[in-house]
Design a protein around this motif. Sequence first.
Motif, PDB file in Angstrom:
ATOM      1  N   ALA A   5       0.624  -1.423   0.116  1.00 22.70           N
ATOM      2  CA  ALA A   5       0.167  -0.026  -0.098  1.00 22.70           C
ATOM      3  C   ALA A   5       0.835   1.260   0.040  1.00 22.70           C
ATOM      4  O   ALA A   5       0.351   2.320   0.174  1.00 22.70           O
ATOM      5  CB  ALA A   5      -1.099   0.054   1.234  1.00 22.70           C
ATOM      6  N   LEU A   8      -0.673   4.061  -2.073  1.00 25.94           N
ATOM      7  CA  LEU A   8      -2.040   4.511  -1.722  1.00 25.94           C
ATOM      8  C   LEU A   8      -2.200   5.907  -1.889  1.00 25.94           C
ATOM      9  O   LEU A   8      -1.474   6.667  -0.974  1.00 25.94           O
ATOM     10  CB  LEU A   8      -2.511   3.419  -0.522  1.00 25.94           C
ATOM     11  N   HIS A  69      -3.547  -3.073   1.881  1.00 24.04           N
ATOM     12  CA  HIS A  69      -4.195  -1.955   1.704  1.00 24.04           C
ATOM     13  C   HIS A  69      -5.535  -1.811   2.683  1.00 24.04           C
ATOM     14  O   HIS A  69      -6.014  -0.818   2.998  1.00 24.04           O
ATOM     15  CB  HIS A  69      -4.898  -2.239   0.393  1.00 24.04           C
TER      16      HIS A  69
END
Length: 293
Positions: A5, A8, A69
């Motif tokens: 992630a 992200l 995530h």
Amino acid sequence: MTDFAATLRILEPYPGLFAYYDGRTPGKRLHSPDRNWLDDGAYSLGVASYAIVSENEALVYDTHISLDHARAVRRHLEGLGVSRIRVVLSHWHADHIAGNAVFADCEIIANRLTAKAMADNAAVLAAKNPPIDPVVMPNALFNERLELDVGKWNVELLQFDIHSADGTVLLLPDIGVLLAGDTLEDTVTYISEPEHTLRHIEELDRLAGLPIRHILPNHGSEDRIGGGGYAPDLIQANRDYLQRLLDNVADPNLDKASLADFIAPELAHGSVIYFAPYERVHRDNIAALRNRK
């Protein structure tokens, strides 16, 4: 250890409505140089999950493409002071349920077809590259429609047979926003159940009857999602793409035309945005329709 992630991005297209967007990062793959669902079916195309937040409550729409995530989503929500989290699954595919284990202590809501598909395909999911094992199942089920309150938000969960027979979309009627999952996609929809394409077209017509002003799909442009979403004409663009494919699938020259040429009317209208990795999706769609039973 690599943090999946790390790239992200957290967007807020509307106050209290967050999009957790990743992918479309030039030259970067998360899992493997070889073709796999995480990189080629999600990250390279751009992928988002969502959360609706009001005071100490949150409703998460899909648990993203990895445990990393999902952990990032949960950290963000808890950092906002959220103490009650519920989850809704848009459908059973890997890039929408991969983070379920992070929310195993929460209410995980899905329609009954999604629960059945997850149970029936547990071995398939475990054999994927990368695997999803164990498959954390939903623990609250509904049929067709469910209405929820998330603090100040009224949320309608509606079942549609588009892309996958078990699709669930979220309608926020107060602001006319549709969280579409994979029922709608930009640049083009991915055909996962080619034998049901005519049904999907009929269901897109039904979807168009909802009071929608803005659409937030799980796969699409970061800028357009962050800016408030797509116009309702994304529905017609996805519908026209499917119908045009069906009308021309027997044409031996279909493979010779680029996706950009094939969807030229929609690109000119601005209802979708051309993104080159969807050329492969388009080729896969042609093959899927030609090989359908």
